[in-house]
Design an enzyme around this catalytic site. Structure first.
Site, PDB file in Angstrom:
ATOM      1  N   ASP A   1       0.776  -1.172   0.073  1.00  0.00           N
ATOM      2  CA  ASP A   1       0.161  -0.077  -0.032  1.00  0.00           C
ATOM      3  C   ASP A   1       1.121   1.229  -0.117  1.00  0.00           C
ATOM      4  OD1 ASP A   1      -1.591   2.211   0.302  1.00  0.00           O
ATOM      5  OD2 ASP A   1      -2.727   1.189   1.959  1.00  0.00           O
TER       6      ASP A   1
ATOM      7  N   HIS B   1       1.233   7.820   3.894  1.00  0.00           N
ATOM      8  CA  HIS B   1       1.828   7.142   5.038  1.00  0.00           C
ATOM      9  C   HIS B   1       3.283   7.446   4.864  1.00  0.00           C
ATOM     10  CE1 HIS B   1      -2.180   5.281   5.532  1.00  0.00           C
ATOM     11  NE2 HIS B   1      -2.189   5.101   4.340  1.00  0.00           N
TER      12      HIS B   1
ATOM     13  N   ILE C   1       0.825   9.090   8.636  1.00  0.00           N
ATOM     14  CA  ILE C   1       0.214   8.586   9.587  1.00  0.00           C
ATOM     15  C   ILE C   1       0.206   6.958   8.944  1.00  0.00           C
ATOM     16  CG2 ILE C   1      -1.641  10.127  10.240  1.00  0.00           C
ATOM     17  CD1 ILE C   1      -3.336   8.827   8.551  1.00  0.00           C
TER      18      ILE C   1
ATOM     19  N   GLY D   1      -4.257   2.119   8.326  1.00  0.00           N
ATOM     20  CA  GLY D   1      -5.442   1.508   9.370  1.00  0.00           C
ATOM     21  C   GLY D   1      -5.028  -0.293   9.474  1.00  0.00           C
TER      22      GLY D   1
HETATM   23  C1  LIG Z   1     -10.173  -1.576  -2.058  1.00  0.00           C
HETATM   24  C2  LIG Z   1      -9.465  -1.402  -0.749  1.00  0.00           C
HETATM   25  C3  LIG Z   1      -9.052   0.106  -0.647  1.00  0.00           C
HETATM   26  C4  LIG Z   1      -8.483   0.396   0.646  1.00  0.00           C
HETATM   27  C5  LIG Z   1      -8.135   1.829   0.635  1.00  0.00           C
HETATM   28  C6  LIG Z   1      -7.464   1.930   2.148  1.00  0.00           C
HETATM   29  C7  LIG Z   1      -6.541   3.301   2.096  1.00  0.00           C
HETATM   30  C8  LIG Z   1      -6.019   3.385   3.664  1.00  0.00           C
HETATM   31  C9  LIG Z   1      -5.980   4.512   4.047  1.00  0.00           C
HETATM   32  C10 LIG Z   1      -5.594   4.518   5.506  1.00  0.00           C
HETATM   33  O1  LIG Z   1      -5.111   3.508   6.250  1.00  0.00           O
HETATM   34  S1  LIG Z   1      -5.909   5.870   6.564  1.00  0.00           S
HETATM   35  C11 LIG Z   1      -5.540   5.524   8.041  1.00  0.00           C
HETATM   36  C12 LIG Z   1      -6.733   4.651   8.981  1.00  0.00           C
HETATM   37  N1  LIG Z   1      -7.713   5.403   9.127  1.00  0.00           N
HETATM   38  C13 LIG Z   1      -7.926   6.275  10.039  1.00  0.00           C
HETATM   39  O2  LIG Z   1      -6.737   6.958  10.530  1.00  0.00           O
HETATM   40  C14 LIG Z   1      -9.248   6.943  10.273  1.00  0.00           C
HETATM   41  C15 LIG Z   1      -9.628   7.322  11.802  1.00  0.00           C
HETATM   42  N2  LIG Z   1     -10.937   7.541  11.906  1.00  0.00           N
HETATM   43  C16 LIG Z   1     -11.166   8.910  12.006  1.00  0.00           C
HETATM   44  O3  LIG Z   1     -10.448   9.917  11.641  1.00  0.00           O
HETATM   45  C17 LIG Z   1     -12.673   9.123  11.892  1.00  0.00           C
HETATM   46  O4  LIG Z   1     -13.370   7.998  12.707  1.00  0.00           O
HETATM   47  C18 LIG Z   1     -13.460   9.392  10.818  1.00  0.00           C
HETATM   48  C19 LIG Z   1     -13.322   8.396   9.685  1.00  0.00           C
HETATM   49  C20 LIG Z   1     -12.609  10.689  10.077  1.00  0.00           C
HETATM   50  C21 LIG Z   1     -14.951   9.682  11.169  1.00  0.00           C
HETATM   51  O5  LIG Z   1     -15.083  10.620  12.027  1.00  0.00           O
HETATM   52  P1  LIG Z   1     -16.226  12.084  12.076  1.00  0.00           P
HETATM   53  O6  LIG Z   1     -16.085  12.647  13.484  1.00  0.00           O
HETATM   54  O7  LIG Z   1     -16.065  12.501  10.924  1.00  0.00           O
HETATM   55  O8  LIG Z   1     -17.482  10.940  11.984  1.00  0.00           O
HETATM   56  P2  LIG Z   1     -18.842  11.155  12.881  1.00  0.00           P
HETATM   57  O9  LIG Z   1     -19.412  12.395  12.611  1.00  0.00           O
HETATM   58  O10 LIG Z   1     -18.505  10.416  14.246  1.00  0.00           O
HETATM   59  O11 LIG Z   1     -19.676  10.027  12.056  1.00  0.00           O
HETATM   60  C22 LIG Z   1     -20.122  10.352  10.786  1.00  0.00           C
HETATM   61  C23 LIG Z   1     -20.985   9.112  10.044  1.00  0.00           C
HETATM   62  O12 LIG Z   1     -20.014   8.147   9.776  1.00  0.00           O
HETATM   63  C24 LIG Z   1     -20.019   6.899  10.322  1.00  0.00           C
HETATM   64  N3  LIG Z   1     -18.530   6.707  10.817  1.00  0.00           N
HETATM   65  C25 LIG Z   1     -17.870   7.198  11.777  1.00  0.00           C
HETATM   66  N4  LIG Z   1     -16.715   6.797  11.678  1.00  0.00           N
HETATM   67  C26 LIG Z   1     -16.603   5.623  10.904  1.00  0.00           C
HETATM   68  C27 LIG Z   1     -15.609   4.952  10.521  1.00  0.00           C
HETATM   69  N5  LIG Z   1     -14.296   4.721  11.079  1.00  0.00           N
HETATM   70  N6  LIG Z   1     -15.950   3.797   9.662  1.00  0.00           N
HETATM   71  C28 LIG Z   1     -17.106   3.935   8.873  1.00  0.00           C
HETATM   72  N7  LIG Z   1     -18.154   4.731   9.143  1.00  0.00           N
HETATM   73  C29 LIG Z   1     -18.042   5.597  10.178  1.00  0.00           C
HETATM   74  C30 LIG Z   1     -20.849   7.144  11.781  1.00  0.00           C
HETATM   75  O13 LIG Z   1     -21.437   5.890  12.077  1.00  0.00           O
HETATM   76  C31 LIG Z   1     -21.869   8.291  11.370  1.00  0.00           C
HETATM   77  O14 LIG Z   1     -22.724   7.668  10.434  1.00  0.00           O
HETATM   78  P3  LIG Z   1     -24.352   7.506  11.298  1.00  0.00           P
HETATM   79  O15 LIG Z   1     -24.289   6.844  12.308  1.00  0.00           O
HETATM   80  O16 LIG Z   1     -24.673   8.938  11.290  1.00  0.00           O
HETATM   81  O17 LIG Z   1     -25.161   6.969  10.276  1.00  0.00           O
END
Ligand SMILES: CCCCCCC/C=C/C(=O)SCCNC(=O)CCNC(=O)[C@H](O)C(C)(C)COP(=O)(O)OP(=O)(O)OC[C@H]1O[C@@H](n2cnc3c(N)ncnc32)[C@H](O)[C@@H]1OP(=O)(O)O
Length: 325
Positions: free
Chosen positions: A213, A218, A233, A236
């Site tokens: 990846d 990253h 960062i 994930g």
């Molecule tokens: C085919 C494969 C391709 C793969 C691509 C992979 C690329 C890799 C990238 C990475 O590795 S990035 C590093 C790892 N990820 C992170 O560091 C993300 C950490 N999480 C966050 O920063 C936060 O959780 C967020 C994702 C920014 C969301 O936070 P936010 O405060 O904006 O959300 P909320 O207001 O709480 O919720 C809104 C809505 O979204 C739903 N939700 C919240 N978090 C997640 C989540 N992690 N995954 C899925 N859904 C999420 C939450 O339930 C809310 O929905 P409703 O409940 O209102 O319906």
């Protein structure tokens, strides 16, 4: 479409859902398996760790290096040539704002240490969250020769700034899998059955990316800043690999074949060099976990690992092992 070098987000769900992904074939070998294990911290604290050496070395004449079940989480990378971003017609977004939201993995056969495999890919979910679009990509991986299905990954991708595409009064939400397949994680109030601490290295993401990846989020400080972070960062899936290792060491005596399913929701970014503390609670064959970044005392990941069985001697607590607190 791009303005000032940034893509203006737009989502056409009909176009996205009609898209038929091409199949993707690839092969991997023991070097990939061992490199991945090192990338998620195996033997990082103890180079002769008797619960992990078999993940990186032909220990005591073992014929094959053993693959961690989370090695399977690398397979979807092949869908995007290692760019960490998936291209779906009808979905345009600013790639620098993409974050990995969740990962769900089902393991049907122990992951071989080398194989030729084929990915079948589809959109399994698409949700308008207003401030973001959530895209779920399902990748089913089979052995090329026999057609035997090895595993399924459901990758949930959080596209910040790409929401608000629903034109009806109800937010758009589409899913192909049963609602009960991934249950919400509620962390018990009780004391954890086990706690495992792991130190990530400053170079952790630079090592992990060699497993396929290469998203510059990253590794490139400028790209990380544009995405809203002070520095690159951790992937994930690297954090998920650390958490699953904690479970395998604590409850499976280091046996990677003991795992059936893995789920994780990424709650907060992790900076390479931080200490990951994984708290685990046994609930039948399921181990619920929450991983914290110790230096910030913030939860960064929570989820569960479903095991084939928990040895009865361990069902009330974890195995003794290095790294436990
Ligand atoms: C085919 C494969 C391709 C793969 C691509 C992979 C690329 C890799 C990238 C990475 O590795 S990035 C590093 C790892 N990820 C992170 O560091 C993300 C950490 N999480 C966050 O920063 C936060 O959780 C967020 C994702 C920014 C969301 O936070 P936010 O405060 O904006 O959300 P909320 O207001 O709480 O919720 C809104 C809505 O979204 C739903 N939700 C919240 N978090 C997640 C989540 N992690 N995954 C899925 N859904 C999420 C939450 O339930 C809310 O929905 P409703 O409940 O209102 O319906």
């Amino acid at each position: 479409m791009a303005t000032n070098g940034r893509t203006v987000a737009s989502v056409d769900p009909d176009v996205a859902l009609a898209y038929k992904f091409p199949e993707v074939s690839f092969a991997y070998d023991e070097r990939d398996v061992a490199l991945y294990a090192l990338g998620v911290g195996a033997c990082g604290a103890d180079a002769v760790d008797d619960k992990e050496l078999h993940l990186v070395h032909h220990r005591d004449g073992q014929r094959h290096i053993k693959a961690l079940p989370t090695f399977a989480s690398l397979f979807p990378n092949k869908n995007s040539n290692g760019r960490g971003i998936v291209n779906v017609p009808g979905i345009h977004f600013d790639a620098s704002l993409l974050l990995h939201g969740q990962q769900y993995i089902e393991i049907y056969k122990p992951i071989p240490s080398c194989a030729s495999v084929v990915n079948k890919v589809k959109v399994a979910g698409l949700h308008d969250k207003g401030k973001a679009t959530i895209l779920e990509i399902e990748t089913t991986t089979s052995l090329k020769d026999s057609g035997e299905v090895l595993c399924m990954n459901r990758s949930t991708i959080f596209l910040r700034g790409a929401g608000g595409f629903s034109d009806s009064s109800r937010p758009y939400s589409y899913t192909t899998y049963p609602a009960n397949q991934i249950s919400r994680i509620s962390i018990p109030n009780s004391a954890p059955s086990a706690v495992y601490e792991d130190q990530t290295q400053q170079s952790q993401a630079l090592l992990y990316r060699l497993s396929g990846d290469y998203n510059p989020l990253h590794s490139d400080p400028m790209v990380a800043q544009v995405a809203g972070f002070t520095r690159p960062i951790l992937h994930g899936l690297c954090t998920l690999g650390f958490a699953a290792r904690a479970v395998i060491k604590s409850f499976c005596n280091g046996d990677p074949a003991a795992v059936r399913n893995i789920f994780g929701r990424f709650l907060l970014h992790v900076y390479p060099g931080e200490t990951l503390v994984t708290e685990m609670w046994v609930d039948g064959q399921r181990v619920q976990y929450q991983t914290k970044a110790k230096e910030r005392d913030r939860a960064v990941l929570s989820g569960y690992v479903l095991l084939k069985h928990i040895p009865s001697s361990l069902s009330s607590g974890a195995d003794n092992g290095g790294g436990r607190l």
